[in-house]
Design an enzyme around this catalytic site. Sequence first.
Site, PDB file in Angstrom:
ATOM      1  N   TYR A 293     -25.998 -30.963 -12.616  1.00 38.39           N
ATOM      2  CA  TYR A 293     -26.376 -30.781 -11.212  1.00 38.39           C
ATOM      3  C   TYR A 293     -25.202 -31.138 -10.313  1.00 38.39           C
ATOM      4  CZ  TYR A 293     -29.630 -30.536  -7.278  1.00 38.39           C
ATOM      5  OH  TYR A 293     -30.298 -30.172  -6.131  1.00 38.39           O
ATOM      6  N   TYR A 343     -27.314 -22.639  -3.714  1.00 37.86           N
ATOM      7  CA  TYR A 343     -28.104 -23.863  -3.794  1.00 37.86           C
ATOM      8  C   TYR A 343     -29.575 -23.511  -3.771  1.00 37.86           C
ATOM      9  CZ  TYR A 343     -29.815 -28.564  -2.898  1.00 37.86           C
ATOM     10  OH  TYR A 343     -30.474 -29.765  -2.992  1.00 37.86           O
TER      11      TYR A 343
END
Lengths: 389, 139
Positions: A293, A343
């Site tokens: 991440y 995102y």
Amino acid sequence: MPISMKNEAAIAGIGQTTYSKNSGVSELALACEAVSRCIDDAGISPSEVDGLVSYTLESSDEIEVAQNVGLGDLTMYSQVNYGGGAAVGLIQQAVMAVATGAANNVVVWRAMNGRSGRRMGQGASGVMMSSDLIHWSWYQVYGMLTPVSWVTLIANKYMHHYGVTAEHLAEVAIAQREYALNNPAAFGYGKPLSLDEYMNARMVSAPLRLYDCCQETDGGCALLITSTERARDMRQSPAVIRAVSQASTRGQEQMTSFYRDDMLSLPEMELAARRVYDMSGLGPDDIDAACLYDAFTTEVVMQLESFGFCQPGEAKDFVADGNLRLDGRLPNNTHGGLLSEAYIHGINNIAEGVRLVRGQSFNQPAKAEHVLVSSGVGVPTGALILGRD
Amino acid sequence: MEQSSRIKPPMGPDNGWWWQEVANDVLPIQRCKNCQVLRHPPRPMCDQCRSMEWDFVRAGGGGAVFSYTVLEHPQFPGYSYPIIIVLVDLEEGTRITAELVDCDPGEVEFGMAVTVRIQEDSDGFKLPVFYPVIAQEGE
């Protein structure tokens, strides 16, 4: 005997919308498009989907998506909290459903107008009352309204202690941008990033600069989880879920775990690592590629230590040696990641994990037998190991 | 829509008392009445002994910078930039997040000695901020 989640289920479909800065459509429309494409990728009928999982941040209800896409009877639906920390938690919900028979074919998704609509970190003011709002209020009152403002207090401590420099962080950003150059879906497609541009970009929350921060994106992404056995009869080769776990630990806050004795590691990510290595029987040496991440560059650096690819303090050297590149030890975020693709709260990183295992990445490494994917950093999180069938 | 002052905390039973003490020019640290352990930010239950009985001590205000950042972008109405945010380890124990004032953003350092001041905004809202104990000479 507890029901095992190891190898019981697989990701059999991925679907995504165009990623943009202004979709011009509703978040529900994005969700429906992503879910629909995901079902087509798996090659099943919408009526075969009987479970749905999304994020608590999602604005579209399951039943709205079901109506639009023409899904059948639903026997399992849930949402997972904590923003990007939810990502692999969706997979865990789906695997539990499949392993127990609560549902057979579960679609998980996230769809958001993350740039043109409500952007992350705009603050919330004070009329409503909840423990969550009181939590954020300790920071908002001082002007800490954005994720980067929270993350940097931990990042800066880690950087100072271990001597991590802007050049180390730049390598994370640039390596991922170079992957994005080959990915037509990515924001960074056709937009190279030089070290000079990185260094000269504005300081956002010192010492983090603009290119240390992820995109803000309009888009949706969905995944279909089914039993490994059923997945073998579907259109794509299965990405078998070797292990998955959520992880939250002592002193855990949302983005502001500032009150632990030291802030030099990510205890919740270490828990996630232990869980997925134990469940899968695999270790760091078995992981060929990763989608760690990457809302911020420092998160990638710190996770390399959480997951045992490096000893504490050594991740900066691991990065500087080019190990995140295609010919390095751990090609990471080969689609460009949250920094340079889009995102979508990390679900797009899971999609790339699936592509890697299938051999469909735009930057396919020589070996991708096992791929590690993680959820959001600095929040209750989780990890996932995907494997080739 | 334009907001000319900082975002105020919602005042609930678990945190409102703390802000009330600040309004009285006190920096309070919550203390478990049963086991005497200090905790911050305030919470209803002691995570050491699960007592829900608590009082507070008045912090002396001294501490050291554990970590920091300088907020430059994006800039929101109601705040003056750049903002130096510090995590301060208080001398009594516990750590607090606050703004560092009277300090050039280039001169904040890890371990720097700071002390508290209760600042009053133009709208009368009070909040703790910290400032360097000794004016830092530029290096």
